[in-house]
Design a protein around this motif. Structure first.
Motif, mmCIF file in Angstrom:
data_model
loop_
_atom_site.group_PDB
_atom_site.id
_atom_site.type_symbol
_atom_site.label_atom_id
_atom_site.label_comp_id
_atom_site.label_asym_id
_atom_site.label_seq_id
_atom_site.Cartn_x
_atom_site.Cartn_y
_atom_site.Cartn_z
ATOM 1 N N PHE A 192 -3.239 -10.498 10.837
ATOM 2 C CA PHE A 192 -3.501 -10.805 9.487
ATOM 3 C C PHE A 192 -4.621 -12.003 9.259
ATOM 4 O O PHE A 192 -4.668 -12.805 10.131
ATOM 5 C CB PHE A 192 -2.347 -11.131 8.723
ATOM 6 N N GLY A 193 -5.684 -11.553 8.644
ATOM 7 C CA GLY A 193 -6.926 -12.572 8.361
ATOM 8 C C GLY A 193 -7.995 -12.312 9.375
ATOM 9 O O GLY A 193 -8.825 -12.843 9.467
ATOM 10 N N LYS A 194 -7.682 -11.417 10.672
ATOM 11 C CA LYS A 194 -8.605 -11.231 11.604
ATOM 12 C C LYS A 194 -9.463 -10.149 11.386
ATOM 13 O O LYS A 194 -10.787 -9.883 11.629
ATOM 14 C CB LYS A 194 -8.021 -11.228 12.931
ATOM 15 N N TYR A 195 -8.866 -8.933 10.832
ATOM 16 C CA TYR A 195 -9.826 -7.889 10.853
ATOM 17 C C TYR A 195 -9.830 -7.172 9.309
ATOM 18 O O TYR A 195 -8.813 -7.553 8.769
ATOM 19 C CB TYR A 195 -9.100 -6.733 11.731
ATOM 20 N N ARG A 196 -10.674 -6.616 8.779
ATOM 21 C CA ARG A 196 -10.429 -6.142 7.464
ATOM 22 C C ARG A 196 -11.106 -4.494 7.609
ATOM 23 O O ARG A 196 -12.565 -4.605 7.986
ATOM 24 C CB ARG A 196 -11.406 -6.893 6.394
ATOM 25 N N VAL A 197 -10.548 -3.773 7.277
ATOM 26 C CA VAL A 197 -10.987 -2.148 7.316
ATOM 27 C C VAL A 197 -10.882 -2.019 5.632
ATOM 28 O O VAL A 197 -11.650 -1.181 5.103
ATOM 29 C CB VAL A 197 -10.035 -1.293 8.048
ATOM 30 N N ALA A 198 -9.899 -2.544 5.045
ATOM 31 C CA ALA A 198 -9.841 -2.076 3.464
ATOM 32 C C ALA A 198 -9.092 -3.442 3.124
ATOM 33 O O ALA A 198 -8.669 -4.077 3.459
ATOM 34 C CB ALA A 198 -8.709 -1.086 3.508
ATOM 35 N N SER A 199 -8.848 -3.131 1.677
ATOM 36 C CA SER A 199 -8.295 -4.225 0.784
ATOM 37 C C SER A 199 -6.771 -4.146 1.030
ATOM 38 O O SER A 199 -6.380 -2.716 1.235
ATOM 39 C CB SER A 199 -8.744 -4.201 -0.723
ATOM 40 N N LEU A 200 -5.896 -5.002 0.852
ATOM 41 C CA LEU A 200 -4.812 -4.910 0.756
ATOM 42 C C LEU A 200 -3.965 -3.931 -0.228
ATOM 43 O O LEU A 200 -3.292 -3.412 -0.082
ATOM 44 C CB LEU A 200 -3.868 -6.395 0.677
ATOM 45 N N SER A 201 -4.577 -4.144 -1.512
ATOM 46 C CA SER A 201 -4.353 -3.310 -2.316
ATOM 47 C C SER A 201 -4.574 -1.628 -2.295
ATOM 48 O O SER A 201 -4.294 -0.968 -2.962
ATOM 49 C CB SER A 201 -4.981 -3.725 -3.687
ATOM 50 N N ASP A 202 -5.334 -1.384 -1.044
ATOM 51 C CA ASP A 202 -5.665 0.013 -0.720
ATOM 52 C C ASP A 202 -4.316 0.740 -0.245
ATOM 53 O O ASP A 202 -4.176 2.081 -0.151
ATOM 54 C CB ASP A 202 -6.791 0.105 0.207
ATOM 55 N N PHE A 203 -3.331 -0.190 0.244
ATOM 56 C CA PHE A 203 -2.015 0.280 0.824
ATOM 57 C C PHE A 203 -1.195 0.341 -0.057
ATOM 58 O O PHE A 203 -0.764 -0.609 -1.058
ATOM 59 C CB PHE A 203 -1.799 -0.418 2.091
ATOM 60 N N ASP A 204 0.017 1.410 0.044
ATOM 61 C CA ASP A 204 1.259 1.417 -0.874
ATOM 62 C C ASP A 204 2.235 0.442 -0.103
ATOM 63 O O ASP A 204 2.991 -0.176 -0.900
ATOM 64 C CB ASP A 204 1.903 2.683 -0.778
ATOM 65 N N ALA A 205 2.053 0.240 1.278
ATOM 66 C CA ALA A 205 3.161 -0.542 1.919
ATOM 67 C C ALA A 205 2.555 -1.088 3.152
ATOM 68 O O ALA A 205 1.575 -0.585 3.589
ATOM 69 C CB ALA A 205 4.436 -0.100 1.954
ATOM 70 N N ILE A 206 2.961 -2.377 3.502
ATOM 71 C CA ILE A 206 2.675 -2.800 4.865
ATOM 72 C C ILE A 206 3.779 -3.259 5.277
ATOM 73 O O ILE A 206 4.592 -3.987 5.033
ATOM 74 C CB ILE A 206 1.938 -4.063 4.450
#
Length: 74
Positions: free
Chosen positions: A33-47
């Motif tokens: 978390f905080g190191k890589y960004r492929v998409a926004s958190l809101s693009d996922f239904d669950a983490i």
């Protein structure tokens, strides 16, 4: 013109998969978390991540409207 790296191609594939999916679940170690960004958190239904996730990061996920599941330690 900058040459694309293999990592750039991998990000493109991941983004395309997200766009085509009906639902998306991110499974990642809390250290990511905080190191890589492929998409926004809101693009996922669950983490789903580990219990070592910082409270600040957890609040960020919850604030995005995405379900957060902390896996129990092994």
């Amino acid at each position: 013109m900058a040459r694309a790296s293999p990592a750039d191609a991998e990000v493109e594939v991941k983004r395309a998969a997200l766009e085509c999916s009906r639902s998306a679940v991110l499974v990642a170690g809390s250290s990511k978390f905080g190191k890589y960004r492929v998409a926004s958190l809101s693009d996922f239904d669950a983490i789903i991540t580990g219990p070592a996730l910082t409270e600040a990061a957890a609040e960020g996920v919850r604030g995005s409207g995405t379900e957060l599941h902390l896996a129990a330690p092994a």
